[in-house]
Design a protein around this motif. Structure first.
Motif, short mmCIF file in Angstrom:
data_model
loop_
_atom_site.label_atom_id
_atom_site.label_comp_id
_atom_site.label_asym_id
_atom_site.label_seq_id
_atom_site.Cartn_x
_atom_site.Cartn_y
_atom_site.Cartn_z
N TYR A 54 0.86 -1.18 0.00
CA TYR A 54 0.00 0.00 0.00
C TYR A 54 0.90 1.23 0.00
O TYR A 54 1.87 1.29 0.75
N ASP A 55 0.59 2.19 -0.82
CA ASP A 55 1.37 3.42 -0.89
C ASP A 55 0.82 4.41 0.14
O ASP A 55 -0.15 5.12 -0.13
N PHE A 56 1.43 4.41 1.32
CA PHE A 56 0.93 5.25 2.40
C PHE A 56 1.08 6.73 2.11
O PHE A 56 0.40 7.56 2.73
N SER A 57 1.93 7.10 1.17
CA SER A 57 2.05 8.51 0.81
C SER A 57 0.77 9.03 0.19
O SER A 57 0.51 10.23 0.20
N ASN A 58 -0.05 8.13 -0.36
CA ASN A 58 -1.33 8.54 -0.94
C ASN A 58 -2.28 9.11 0.11
O ASN A 58 -3.22 9.83 -0.23
N LEU A 59 -2.05 8.75 1.37
CA LEU A 59 -2.94 9.26 2.42
C LEU A 59 -2.71 10.74 2.70
O LEU A 59 -3.59 11.40 3.25
N LYS A 60 -1.53 11.25 2.33
CA LYS A 60 -1.22 12.67 2.50
C LYS A 60 -1.48 13.11 3.95
O LYS A 60 -2.20 14.09 4.21
N VAL A 61 -0.90 12.40 4.90
CA VAL A 61 -1.13 12.70 6.31
C VAL A 61 -0.27 13.91 6.72
O VAL A 61 0.96 13.83 6.70
N PRO A 62 -0.88 15.04 7.09
CA PRO A 62 -0.09 16.21 7.52
C PRO A 62 0.64 15.93 8.83
O PRO A 62 0.22 15.08 9.62
N GLN A 63 1.73 16.67 9.06
CA GLN A 63 2.49 16.48 10.29
C GLN A 63 1.63 16.73 11.52
O GLN A 63 1.75 16.03 12.54
N LYS A 64 0.76 17.74 11.45
CA LYS A 64 -0.12 18.04 12.59
C LYS A 64 -0.97 16.82 12.93
O LYS A 64 -1.16 16.49 14.11
N THR A 65 -1.49 16.14 11.92
CA THR A 65 -2.32 14.95 12.16
C THR A 65 -1.48 13.82 12.76
O THR A 65 -1.91 13.14 13.69
N THR A 66 -0.26 13.63 12.22
CA THR A 66 0.62 12.59 12.75
C THR A 66 0.87 12.81 14.23
O THR A 66 0.80 11.87 15.04
N VAL A 67 1.15 14.04 14.63
CA VAL A 67 1.45 14.34 16.02
C VAL A 67 0.21 14.17 16.90
O VAL A 67 0.28 13.56 17.98
N THR A 68 -0.93 14.67 16.47
CA THR A 68 -2.13 14.56 17.31
C THR A 68 -2.59 13.11 17.43
O THR A 68 -3.04 12.70 18.51
N LEU A 69 -2.46 12.31 16.37
CA LEU A 69 -2.83 10.89 16.47
C LEU A 69 -1.88 10.16 17.40
O LEU A 69 -2.28 9.25 18.13
N HIS A 70 -0.61 10.55 17.37
CA HIS A 70 0.35 9.96 18.30
C HIS A 70 -0.01 10.31 19.74
O HIS A 70 0.01 9.44 20.63
N ILE A 71 -0.33 11.57 19.99
CA ILE A 71 -0.72 11.99 21.34
C ILE A 71 -1.94 11.21 21.80
O ILE A 71 -2.00 10.72 22.94
N ARG A 72 -2.93 11.09 20.93
CA ARG A 72 -4.15 10.35 21.27
C ARG A 72 -3.82 8.91 21.68
O ARG A 72 -4.28 8.43 22.72
N ALA A 73 -2.99 8.25 20.88
CA ALA A 73 -2.65 6.85 21.16
C ALA A 73 -1.87 6.73 22.47
O ALA A 73 -2.14 5.84 23.29
N ARG A 74 -0.89 7.62 22.68
CA ARG A 74 -0.07 7.52 23.88
C ARG A 74 -0.89 7.79 25.13
O ARG A 74 -0.74 7.10 26.15
N GLN A 75 -1.78 8.78 25.09
CA GLN A 75 -2.59 9.07 26.26
C GLN A 75 -3.56 7.93 26.56
O GLN A 75 -3.78 7.58 27.73
N LEU A 76 -4.15 7.33 25.52
CA LEU A 76 -5.03 6.19 25.74
C LEU A 76 -4.25 5.00 26.28
O LEU A 76 -4.76 4.24 27.12
N ASP A 77 -3.02 4.81 25.80
CA ASP A 77 -2.16 3.76 26.37
C ASP A 77 -1.95 4.00 27.86
O ASP A 77 -2.07 3.06 28.68
N GLU A 78 -1.59 5.23 28.22
CA GLU A 78 -1.28 5.54 29.61
C GLU A 78 -2.52 5.39 30.50
O GLU A 78 -2.43 4.88 31.62
#
Length: 266
Positions: free
Chosen positions: A41-65
């Motif tokens: 799968y060509d993940f570059s096609n998703l065109k994920v902005p850096q802001k989205t990458t960071v906020t999704l990471h925060i969401r996942a880490r906080q839910l983990d914690e």
């Protein structure tokens, strides 16, 4: 290499998977990178902005914690992860005595089974979350329950979401429910997001005042709200984004554009 073919809504699971796989962020999800390397799968096609990458990471880490803290307090807990996609929380979080149940649509679970194996303490259920019959397959017994919904509720119509939460409340009395939510304004305008335009998914629900959900049923109690600007990962955003977040930190309406909410279903 295996070609992923998903419906428009199910393709949204690739966005958080890609974000969690980024090695420069603290989550550093090795399982996500393993899955990305194994699919064609060509993940570059998703065109994920850096802001989205960071906020999704925060969401996942906080839910983990939050999940880890719940398990620390209740080592024999039942963890119910709704709309699990290909997420590896069941691997990232230590859970020796727990029972863990991941749920998603049948074709997503079919894909998930290529990367995860069921065990006596780990189950996968293939069902739409709004087909409430699946709930009877999960018996908590005396186990305390935490229900985690990540990147899910905003895609449900409010009447379907309300029916789901009322049924969860009935079946898992005393459960803790944690999920991410948009404000109403964000829900209206988020369709312009480049990643969502690519998948074609439709956001259907947002909420401004979390206390309004308490009106759905006695015993539904709003407990806590986390804003993304609270977390240090925001410092990895470009300068303009950091400036905007600092500027709006005191504006509750802006903070509530996207945040994490915690409820008790008593």
């Amino acid at each position: 290499m295996e070609k992923i073919t998903l419906t428009k809504e199910q393709a949204t699971l690739l966005i958080p998977l890609y974000s969690k796989a980024q090695p420069h962020l603290p989550l550093n999800d090795a399982k996500a990178r393993q899955i990305i390397a194994a699919v064609d799968y060509d993940f570059s096609n998703l065109k994920v902005p850096q802001k989205t990458t960071v906020t999704l990471h925060i969401r996942a880490r906080q839910l983990d914690e939050f999940t880890s803290a719940f398990i620390a307090a209740h080592p024999n807990a039942l963890i119910l992860h709704l709309g699990c996609g290909l997420d590896s929380r069941c691997v990232r979080v230590r859970r020796e005595q727990t029972l863990w149940v991941d749920l998603d649509l049948p074709d997503v679970i079919d894909l998930r089974r290529k990367f995860y194996e069921e065990t006596p303490t780990y189950r996968m259920i293939a069902s739409s979350v709004t087909d409430l019959a699946w709930i009877d397959q999960v018996q908590a017994g005396e186990r305390p329950v935490i229900i985690v919904a990540e990147g899910l509720f905003m895609y449900l119509p409010e009447d379907a979401l309300r029916a789901l939460i009322l049924r969860l409340q009935q079946h898992f009395r005393g459960a803790r429910l944690v999920f991410d939510a948009f404000s109403k304004e964000t829900a209206r305008r988020v369709g312009a997001h480049p990643s969502l335009r690519k998948t074609g998914a439709v956001v259907q629900w947002g909420i401004d005042d979390p206390h309004l959900m308490e009106q759905w049923s006695p015993g539904i109690r709003f407990e806590q709200e986390w804003f993304f600007s609270q977390f240090e990962e925001m410092n990895q955003l470009p300068g303009l984004y950091r400036f905007v977040f600092r500027l709006t930190r005191s504006l509750t309406a802006v903070q509530r554009a996207q945040r994490l909410l915690v409820f008790t279903l008593a």
